[in-house]
Write a protein that holds these residues in place. Structure first.
Motif, short mmCIF file in Angstrom:
data_model
loop_
_atom_site.label_atom_id
_atom_site.label_comp_id
_atom_site.label_asym_id
_atom_site.label_seq_id
_atom_site.Cartn_x
_atom_site.Cartn_y
_atom_site.Cartn_z
N ILE A 177 0.86 -1.18 0.00
CA ILE A 177 0.00 0.00 0.00
C ILE A 177 0.90 1.23 0.00
O ILE A 177 1.85 1.32 0.78
N VAL A 178 0.59 2.18 -0.89
CA VAL A 178 1.43 3.38 -1.00
C VAL A 178 0.61 4.63 -0.73
O VAL A 178 -0.62 4.64 -0.86
N ARG A 179 1.31 5.68 -0.36
CA ARG A 179 0.72 7.00 -0.14
C ARG A 179 1.53 8.03 -0.94
O ARG A 179 2.64 7.75 -1.38
N PHE A 180 0.93 9.23 -1.10
CA PHE A 180 1.57 10.31 -1.84
C PHE A 180 1.48 11.59 -1.03
O PHE A 180 0.58 11.77 -0.21
N GLU A 181 2.42 12.49 -1.29
CA GLU A 181 2.43 13.77 -0.59
C GLU A 181 1.21 14.62 -0.97
O GLU A 181 0.59 15.25 -0.13
N ASN A 182 0.88 14.63 -2.27
CA ASN A 182 -0.24 15.43 -2.77
C ASN A 182 -1.11 14.56 -3.67
O ASN A 182 -1.08 14.70 -4.89
N GLU A 183 -1.86 13.67 -3.05
CA GLU A 183 -2.62 12.70 -3.83
C GLU A 183 -3.71 13.32 -4.69
O GLU A 183 -4.12 12.74 -5.70
N ARG A 184 -4.18 14.52 -4.35
CA ARG A 184 -5.25 15.15 -5.13
C ARG A 184 -4.81 15.48 -6.55
O ARG A 184 -5.63 15.72 -7.43
N TYR A 185 -3.49 15.49 -6.79
CA TYR A 185 -2.98 15.81 -8.12
C TYR A 185 -2.64 14.58 -8.95
O TYR A 185 -2.06 14.69 -10.03
N LEU A 186 -3.00 13.38 -8.47
CA LEU A 186 -2.76 12.17 -9.25
C LEU A 186 -3.54 12.21 -10.55
O LEU A 186 -4.63 12.79 -10.63
N ASP A 187 -3.00 11.58 -11.58
CA ASP A 187 -3.63 11.55 -12.90
C ASP A 187 -4.49 10.30 -13.04
O ASP A 187 -4.02 9.18 -12.82
N LYS A 188 -5.75 10.49 -13.46
CA LYS A 188 -6.62 9.36 -13.73
C LYS A 188 -6.20 8.70 -15.04
O LYS A 188 -5.96 9.38 -16.03
N GLN A 189 -6.14 7.36 -15.02
CA GLN A 189 -5.71 6.61 -16.19
C GLN A 189 -6.83 5.77 -16.80
O GLN A 189 -6.63 5.11 -17.81
N GLY A 190 -8.01 5.78 -16.18
CA GLY A 190 -9.09 4.90 -16.64
C GLY A 190 -9.02 3.56 -15.93
O GLY A 190 -7.98 3.18 -15.37
N SER A 191 -10.14 2.81 -15.94
CA SER A 191 -10.21 1.50 -15.28
C SER A 191 -9.87 1.60 -13.80
O SER A 191 -9.22 0.69 -13.25
#
Length: 266
Positions: A177-191
């Motif tokens: 399981i991973v976390r990110f500093e600014n997860e709100r900026y992750l890019d949606k890739q579909g599926s």
């Protein structure tokens, strides 16, 4: 009057983006682990209005200036600033299927794709022919030691994500399981997949209080509230109609002006 056309048009464009976002949310209300998007608008810089040739005008070496020039300001419309993902927790749905997993808290499963590692909240997994835990699209779910291989579907996962065999309680792996500093900026890739970027930051393994709780035999539903989305859709339609009427009104004004100017010139 021409400015009024542009202001109304920018409002219509912004509401169209909001409507597309809401429609996508409603279309994915039954998608496991889906996180809704929110469109954010911002206004263009306001235009300050100044008096021209008013009392209190002073001459300088180059030109002149008014002692109290600003008499008001006018807005110049809006634009779509960004569409960000709301990662708030969805509810849990019982499936009684051992390969289904839900995360209670923040964090992402890691899956291996031909394009590299991707991240998901969709825990609706299946067991492949070789005993590898897979997503519905056939991507292997990653443990901290690589692909998770189980002898059969008789395995169990504790609240920390440790995978054990059912027969002799042998530890197979711990789900990554991973976390990110600014997860709100992750890019949606579909599926139901996300990918990181320079703004979201590099993924790091969740440990301690950062690590979510695992629920085996459950999936996380989408965090879309149908009632709220429908209310927002009504608001968007009303706002779109208001901007449309603004454009029509200014068009009527301009038509009247042109007709009167033509009559006077004759």
């Amino acid at each position: 009057m021409i400015r009024g056309w542009y202001i109304g048009a920018t409002g219509m464009n912004a509401q169209q983006v909001r409507l597309d976002t809401i429609s996508n949310n409603l279309a994915n209300v039954d998608t496991t682990g889906f996180k809704k998007d929110i469109a954010v608008n911002k206004e263009f810089s306001e235009l300050l209005l100044s008096r021209v040739k008013a009392d209190g005008q002073y001459s300088v070496s180059v030109g002149s200036f008014d002692k109290a020039p600003v008499i008001g300001k006018i807005g110049l419309g809006v634009e779509s600033n960004e569409i960000f993902t709301d990662f708030s927790q969805g509810s849990f749905k019982s499936t009684d299927t051992r390969t289904d997993l839900a995360l209670g808290g923040k964090g992402f499963f890691v899956v291996r794709t031909p394009q590299g590692d991707r991240y998901t909240r969709n825990g609706n997994f299946i067991l492949g022919k070789e005993g590898i835990l897979l997503t519905k699209e056939g991507y292997p779910v990653q443990g901290e030691n690589g692909d998770i291989r189980v002898p059969d579907d008789k395995f169990f996962v504790n609240q920390d994500g440790m995978v054990y065999t059912k027969e002799d309680n042998t530890l197979i792996d711990r789900i990554k399981i991973v976390r990110f500093e600014n997860e709100r900026y992750l890019d949606k890739q579909g599926s139901s997949l996300w990918n990181t970027n320079g703004i979201a930051g590099e993924p790091h393994i969740a440990e301690g209080d950062e690590r979510p709780r695992f629920l085996q035999g459950y999936v996380e539903t989408s965090n879309v509230n149908v009632v709220n989305e429908m209310v927002q859709m009504i608001e968007v339609n009303r706002a779109y109609e208001a901007n449309q009427k603004t454009v029509q009104t200014h068009d009527s004004f301009m038509d009247t002006l042109w007709n009167k100017v033509t009559t006077v010139n004759r």
